[in-house]
Scaffold this motif. Structure first.
Motif, short mmCIF file in Angstrom:
data_model
loop_
_atom_site.label_atom_id
_atom_site.label_comp_id
_atom_site.label_asym_id
_atom_site.label_seq_id
_atom_site.Cartn_x
_atom_site.Cartn_y
_atom_site.Cartn_z
N PRO A 27 0.79 -1.23 0.00
CA PRO A 27 0.00 0.00 0.00
C PRO A 27 0.82 1.28 0.00
O PRO A 27 0.31 2.34 -0.35
N THR A 28 2.10 1.22 0.41
CA THR A 28 2.88 2.46 0.54
C THR A 28 3.77 2.73 -0.66
O THR A 28 4.56 3.67 -0.64
N ALA A 29 3.67 1.92 -1.72
CA ALA A 29 4.59 2.04 -2.85
C ALA A 29 4.56 3.43 -3.46
O ALA A 29 5.58 3.92 -3.95
N SER A 30 3.39 4.11 -3.43
CA SER A 30 3.28 5.42 -4.07
C SER A 30 3.01 6.54 -3.08
O SER A 30 2.68 7.65 -3.48
N LEU A 31 3.15 6.27 -1.78
CA LEU A 31 2.78 7.26 -0.78
C LEU A 31 3.99 8.03 -0.27
O LEU A 31 5.10 7.52 -0.19
N THR A 32 3.74 9.29 0.09
CA THR A 32 4.77 10.08 0.75
C THR A 32 4.88 9.64 2.20
O THR A 32 4.01 8.91 2.72
N ASP A 33 5.92 10.10 2.90
CA ASP A 33 6.09 9.73 4.30
C ASP A 33 4.91 10.21 5.14
O ASP A 33 4.46 9.50 6.05
N ALA A 34 4.40 11.40 4.85
CA ALA A 34 3.26 11.92 5.62
C ALA A 34 2.02 11.06 5.37
O ALA A 34 1.25 10.77 6.31
N GLU A 35 1.83 10.62 4.13
CA GLU A 35 0.68 9.78 3.81
C GLU A 35 0.82 8.40 4.44
O GLU A 35 -0.17 7.78 4.83
N LYS A 36 2.06 7.90 4.56
CA LYS A 36 2.28 6.63 5.23
C LYS A 36 1.86 6.69 6.69
O LYS A 36 1.26 5.75 7.22
N VAL A 37 2.16 7.80 7.35
CA VAL A 37 1.76 7.96 8.75
C VAL A 37 0.25 7.86 8.89
O VAL A 37 -0.27 7.18 9.79
N VAL A 38 -0.48 8.51 7.97
CA VAL A 38 -1.94 8.45 8.00
C VAL A 38 -2.41 7.02 7.77
O VAL A 38 -3.31 6.52 8.46
N LEU A 39 -1.80 6.34 6.80
CA LEU A 39 -2.17 4.95 6.52
C LEU A 39 -1.97 4.07 7.74
O LEU A 39 -2.84 3.26 8.09
N PHE A 40 -0.84 4.21 8.41
CA PHE A 40 -0.56 3.38 9.59
C PHE A 40 -1.57 3.67 10.71
O PHE A 40 -1.97 2.76 11.44
N GLU A 41 -2.00 4.93 10.82
CA GLU A 41 -3.02 5.27 11.81
C GLU A 41 -4.34 4.57 11.48
O GLU A 41 -5.04 4.07 12.37
N ILE A 42 -4.69 4.55 10.19
CA ILE A 42 -5.91 3.88 9.75
C ILE A 42 -5.84 2.39 10.04
O ILE A 42 -6.80 1.77 10.54
N ILE A 43 -4.68 1.78 9.75
CA ILE A 43 -4.51 0.35 10.01
C ILE A 43 -4.65 0.06 11.50
O ILE A 43 -5.33 -0.90 11.90
N ASN A 44 -4.04 0.87 12.33
CA ASN A 44 -4.14 0.66 13.78
C ASN A 44 -5.56 0.88 14.28
O ASN A 44 -6.02 0.22 15.22
N ASP A 45 -6.29 1.81 13.63
CA ASP A 45 -7.69 2.03 14.00
C ASP A 45 -8.54 0.82 13.62
O ASP A 45 -9.38 0.36 14.41
N LEU A 46 -8.34 0.28 12.42
CA LEU A 46 -9.06 -0.92 12.00
C LEU A 46 -8.74 -2.09 12.94
O LEU A 46 -9.63 -2.86 13.33
N LYS A 47 -7.47 -2.21 13.30
CA LYS A 47 -7.05 -3.26 14.23
C LYS A 47 -7.76 -3.13 15.57
O LYS A 47 -8.25 -4.12 16.13
N ALA A 48 -7.85 -1.89 16.08
CA ALA A 48 -8.50 -1.66 17.37
C ALA A 48 -9.99 -2.00 17.32
O ALA A 48 -10.59 -2.35 18.34
#
Length: 504
Positions: free
Chosen positions: A172-193
């Protein structure tokens, strides 16, 4: 993790065969509710095939899919989504001419009476999801007008439209900036929770060890084992993936450098980059490191004639040159291996040989026809030199692994006998074993006298292959390092806009 919980997903004994290839050979895999389970393997190991079976895109020849304890059969992606399984593809699967909102709810558009689309509801729902993802665009925008990174965010937004049990993230991060990766990881952790099971496929070990709870490894279509992330390390995972350990240390031998081949003086293309000056010698690898948007790719495009500079000079062997087009650059001995090999470097429907000889077809003509023997000679030479793994030159390049596709692109430009080889993101989307081969290849090319420029967003990569590193921030060169004096801290500071004087 509560082991008494029923797995959100269990795959048992999955077998999938294509003509002449057993892609999956009795694979077992499971993910628990609220778990991030990484799925690793080299290109061609079977990861994407397994996920396409799960998503209803392929039907297994043998085996079972069990969701929340119940065996299910999914013959289409729509059926999979109805079961709460969402696959976020590595390859974008959007409709470019439609709006972001229409793509997010594709197949599930909210309707009013007489089957009319409820546009107000559609945009309200999609914009709420985009705001949650911290996107800087709205659902009304047409997808074709979005950057690749923002198109990836639209793909991710689709996962948030359903009450998902399992979400599969494929690179999922192949085309994302570092800032966008942070948002993605937050979403993943939210889904996990919220108890959603996450399947995470990536070649980036730092992401795997940051996000995952467990790691399952496939090799040659077979299950090789499952590890608890906290109890393992990169070396153990690598051994499972490729059957051996990798030597990831840098070659510390002093390179033999020749004369300066390429020199750039005060090159400016506002607002993309300003006052860029550097040089590259024969036998040297110069790495360009920085955040997405720092201007690195745009400099490469200028050197290859794809973009015009406002001012500044480019010199080859000390002589000022004008580069107005790629043919100009090629004639001067400059070649560019682009960032996106599938869209910019290859014709996926063509075979390996024709891809490799494409830039020089006009030079291989014998009368009105292209000389097949000349093409075969070029392909055979670079197939051996680069150790390209393909059963025949007739193989369609689309089916090759990422590493072998990249070698085809590199071979294509080496066959043009360049003086300067520019390689943009050389190992993006490539597994760890092939990545090591590409790194060794770049060092070997420098040892043969090529002047090599490597643009990379991965710090370990740029540290491993470079003799000198140019650190960029916001379109400017902040600092230049030699390989023996650079540190990770100094690199991070430089690409964050902190000058050496400020550090001191």
């Amino acid at each position: 993790m509560n082991e008494k919980l029923e797995p959100a997903l269990r795959l048992k004994g999955i077998v999938k065969t294509f003509p002449g290839v057993r892609a999956l050979d009795g694979v077992d895999f499971e993910v628990m509710p609220g778990e991030v389970h990484a799925l690793l393997g080299e290109n061609g190991a079977g990861k994407s095939t397994l996920m396409k079976v799960l998503a209803g895109m392929y039907q297994p020849d043998e085996g079972q899919i069990i969701i929340a304890g119940q065996p299910v059969r999914m013959t289409t992606p729509i059926e999979a989504k109805a079961q709460g399984v969402v696959l976020i593809h590595q390859e974008l699967s959007l409709v470019p001419e439609m709006s972001a909102a229409e793509n997010i709810y594709l197949g599930e558009l909210p309707l009013k009476s007489f089957g009319r689309v409820d546009w107000t509801t559609l945009y309200e729902r999609s914009n709420a999801i985009l705001e949650r993802l911290n996107c800087n665009f709205r659902g009304e925008v047409t997808v074709v007008n979005l950057s690749i990174a923002n198109q990836q965010m639209v793909e991710i937004a689709r996962a948030l439209t359903v009450d998902a049990r399992v979400v599969v993230f494929d690179e999922p991060t192949a085309s994302l900036t570092d800032a966008e990766k942070v948002v993605l990881f937050e979403i993943i952790n939210d889904l996990k929770a919220r108890g959603v099971g996450i399947v995470y496929i990536s070649h980036r070990m730092d992401e795997i060890f940051t996000l995952s709870d467990r790691i399952t490894v496939l090799r040659d279509g077979s299950y090789r084992g499952t590890l608890t992330t906290a109890d393992t390390n990169e070396d153990e995972v690598t051994r499972l993936m490729i059957g051996r350990s990798l030597d990831l240390s840098r070659d510390t031998a002093t390179p033999t450098l020749g004369e300066t081949v390429l020199e750039v003086r005060n090159l400016t293309c506002a607002p993309l980059y300003r006052d860029i000056s550097f040089s590259v010698r024969a036998g040297e690898v110069v790495g360009f490191y920085g955040l997405v948007g720092a201007g690195r790719t745009e400099i490469a495009e200028t050197l290859f004639g794809l973009r015009s500079a406002d001012s500044g000079e480019i010199l080859i062997d000390g002589e000022k040159v004008q580069i107005g087009s790629p043919p100009d650059a090629i004639a001067l001995g400059i070649s560019l291996v682009p960032e996106n090999r599938k869209e910019q470097g290859l014709v996926l429907s063509m075979n390996c040989r024709d891809n490799m000889t494409l830039p020089q077809v006009q030079n291989l003509a014998s009368g009105p026809f292209v000389s097949s023997s000349a093409e075969n000679e070029i392909f055979d030479k670079y197939r051996e030199k680069l150790e390209i793994k393909t059963p025949s030159w007739r193989q369609t390049v689309r089916v090759l692994s990422g590493g072998n596709q990249q070698k085809i692109v590199i071979g294509k430009w080496l066959s043009m006998q360049p003086r300067v080889l520019i390689v943009d993101e050389p190992t993006r989307g490539i597994d760890v074993g092939s990545k090591s081969e590409i790194h060794a290849l770049l060092r070997a090319l420098a040892a043969q006298g090529y002047a090599v420029i490597v643009i990379s967003s991965e710090m370990p990569e740029v540290l491993r292959v470079s003799d000198r590193i140019v650190a960029m921030y916001n379109g400017r060169i902040m600092r230049e390092f030699t390989a023996d004096l650079v540190t990770e801290d100094s690199l991070v500071q430089a690409i964050s806009g902190i000058k050496a004087t400020e550090v001191a």
